[in-house]
Design an enzyme around this catalytic site. Structure first.
Site, PDB file in Angstrom:
ATOM      1  N   ASP A  28       0.847  -1.189   0.000  1.00  0.00           N
ATOM      2  CA  ASP A  28       0.000   0.000   0.000  1.00  0.00           C
ATOM      3  C   ASP A  28       0.887   1.246   0.000  1.00  0.00           C
ATOM      4  O   ASP A  28       1.904   1.306   0.693  1.00  0.00           O
ATOM      5  CB  ASP A  28      -0.917  -0.003   1.237  1.00  0.00           C
ATOM      6  CG  ASP A  28      -2.053   0.992   1.110  1.00  0.00           C
ATOM      7  OD1 ASP A  28      -3.215   0.554   0.965  1.00  0.00           O
ATOM      8  OD2 ASP A  28      -1.781   2.217   1.151  1.00  0.00           O
ATOM      9  N   GLN A  92     -14.570   2.832   1.161  1.00  0.00           N
ATOM     10  CA  GLN A  92     -13.850   2.351  -0.032  1.00  0.00           C
ATOM     11  C   GLN A  92     -13.534   3.534  -0.939  1.00  0.00           C
ATOM     12  O   GLN A  92     -14.431   4.288  -1.323  1.00  0.00           O
ATOM     13  CB  GLN A  92     -14.696   1.320  -0.792  1.00  0.00           C
ATOM     14  CG  GLN A  92     -13.944   0.721  -1.979  1.00  0.00           C
ATOM     15  CD  GLN A  92     -14.759  -0.325  -2.745  1.00  0.00           C
ATOM     16  OE1 GLN A  92     -15.951  -0.514  -2.496  1.00  0.00           O
ATOM     17  NE2 GLN A  92     -14.113  -0.992  -3.678  1.00  0.00           N
ATOM     18  N   SER A  93     -12.260   3.696  -1.257  1.00  0.00           N
ATOM     19  CA  SER A  93     -11.852   4.838  -2.095  1.00  0.00           C
ATOM     20  C   SER A  93     -11.411   4.410  -3.484  1.00  0.00           C
ATOM     21  O   SER A  93     -11.443   5.218  -4.414  1.00  0.00           O
ATOM     22  CB  SER A  93     -10.726   5.628  -1.412  1.00  0.00           C
ATOM     23  OG  SER A  93      -9.589   4.808  -1.223  1.00  0.00           O
ATOM     24  N   HIS A  98     -10.067  -5.051  -3.326  1.00  0.00           N
ATOM     25  CA  HIS A  98      -8.733  -5.265  -2.764  1.00  0.00           C
ATOM     26  C   HIS A  98      -8.871  -5.705  -1.323  1.00  0.00           C
ATOM     27  O   HIS A  98      -9.693  -5.176  -0.577  1.00  0.00           O
ATOM     28  CB  HIS A  98      -7.866  -4.008  -2.873  1.00  0.00           C
ATOM     29  CG  HIS A  98      -8.517  -2.736  -2.408  1.00  0.00           C
ATOM     30  ND1 HIS A  98      -9.475  -2.081  -3.156  1.00  0.00           N
ATOM     31  CD2 HIS A  98      -8.382  -2.022  -1.275  1.00  0.00           C
ATOM     32  CE1 HIS A  98      -9.880  -1.006  -2.507  1.00  0.00           C
ATOM     33  NE2 HIS A  98      -9.244  -0.939  -1.349  1.00  0.00           N
TER      34      HIS A  98
HETATM   35  P1  DGP Z   1      -9.770   1.643   0.321  1.00  0.00           P
HETATM   36  O1  DGP Z   1      -9.960   2.882   1.142  1.00  0.00           O
HETATM   37  O2  DGP Z   1     -10.161   0.389   1.064  1.00  0.00           O
HETATM   38  O3  DGP Z   1     -10.418   1.769  -1.043  1.00  0.00           O
HETATM   39  O4  DGP Z   1      -8.194   1.512   0.116  1.00  0.00           O
HETATM   40  C1  DGP Z   1      -7.482   1.970  -0.983  1.00  0.00           C
HETATM   41  C2  DGP Z   1      -6.025   1.808  -0.644  1.00  0.00           C
HETATM   42  O5  DGP Z   1      -5.291   1.959  -1.826  1.00  0.00           O
HETATM   43  C3  DGP Z   1      -5.481   2.850   0.339  1.00  0.00           C
HETATM   44  O6  DGP Z   1      -5.003   2.183   1.510  1.00  0.00           O
HETATM   45  C4  DGP Z   1      -4.344   3.526  -0.396  1.00  0.00           C
HETATM   46  C5  DGP Z   1      -4.066   2.587  -1.535  1.00  0.00           C
HETATM   47  N1  DGP Z   1      -3.667   3.244  -2.770  1.00  0.00           N
HETATM   48  C6  DGP Z   1      -4.327   4.231  -3.413  1.00  0.00           C
HETATM   49  N2  DGP Z   1      -3.672   4.581  -4.533  1.00  0.00           N
HETATM   50  C7  DGP Z   1      -2.574   3.778  -4.585  1.00  0.00           C
HETATM   51  C8  DGP Z   1      -1.506   3.658  -5.530  1.00  0.00           C
HETATM   52  O7  DGP Z   1      -1.418   4.344  -6.545  1.00  0.00           O
HETATM   53  N3  DGP Z   1      -0.542   2.737  -5.246  1.00  0.00           N
HETATM   54  C9  DGP Z   1      -0.594   1.936  -4.128  1.00  0.00           C
HETATM   55  N4  DGP Z   1       0.391   1.072  -3.953  1.00  0.00           N
HETATM   56  N5  DGP Z   1      -1.594   2.020  -3.237  1.00  0.00           N
HETATM   57  C10 DGP Z   1      -2.568   2.927  -3.473  1.00  0.00           C
END
Ligand code: DGP
Length: 112
Positions: A28, A92-93, A98
């Site tokens: 993450d 959820q963003s 995931h």
């Molecule tokens: P959620 O809020 O459950 O949808 O989590 C989305 C997660 O994705 C958050 O913990 C940050 C991660 N994330 C967002 N953009 C990126 C990215 O470009 N690369 C990586 N490795 N993680 C990302």
């Protein structure tokens, strides 16, 4: 194409832990604990709310992959949490399914 679809095909770089034909495990970008890895299906699926019977095999693979994440990052014995945020109330963003695999520190319950 969504953000995690682009990560799945390598169009957007990520710190990959492991992958196979169907799934990808990567770190993450904003870790909430010493270990914070995301496990995604390479094929787009928005969330568990959209999952169907036909997705049973990939959902099983994702669940088993969380165990491999825990073993490879050294948190299998100390414990880890698996989170799948689905929809607005859960926060959820990124709308590509995931599983967060989080560990390396003690965590509270219930979550915020
Ligand atoms: P959620 O809020 O459950 O949808 O989590 C989305 C997660 O994705 C958050 O913990 C940050 C991660 N994330 C967002 N953009 C990126 C990215 O470009 N690369 C990586 N490795 N993680 C990302």
């Amino acid at each position: 194409m969504c953000l995690f679809c682009k990560i799945a095909i390598g169009e957007i770089p990520s710190k990959v832990l492991f992958e196979d034909a169907d799934l990808l495990a990567f770190h993450d970008v904003a870790p909430q604990a010493p270990v914070h890895v995301l496990v995604i299906p390479k094929r787009h699926l928005a969330s568990l709310a959209e999952a169907a019977e036909a997705d049973a095999a990939i959902l099983g693979k994702l669940a088993l992959a969380t165990r491999r994440v825990a073993e490879e990052t050294g948190i299998a014995a100390s414990g880890f949490r698996v989170v799948a945020n689905s929809g607005a109330d859960a926060g959820q963003s990124v709308h590509h399914l995931h599983l967060h695999v989080i560990g390396g520190r003690a965590m509270a319950w219930p979550p915020g």
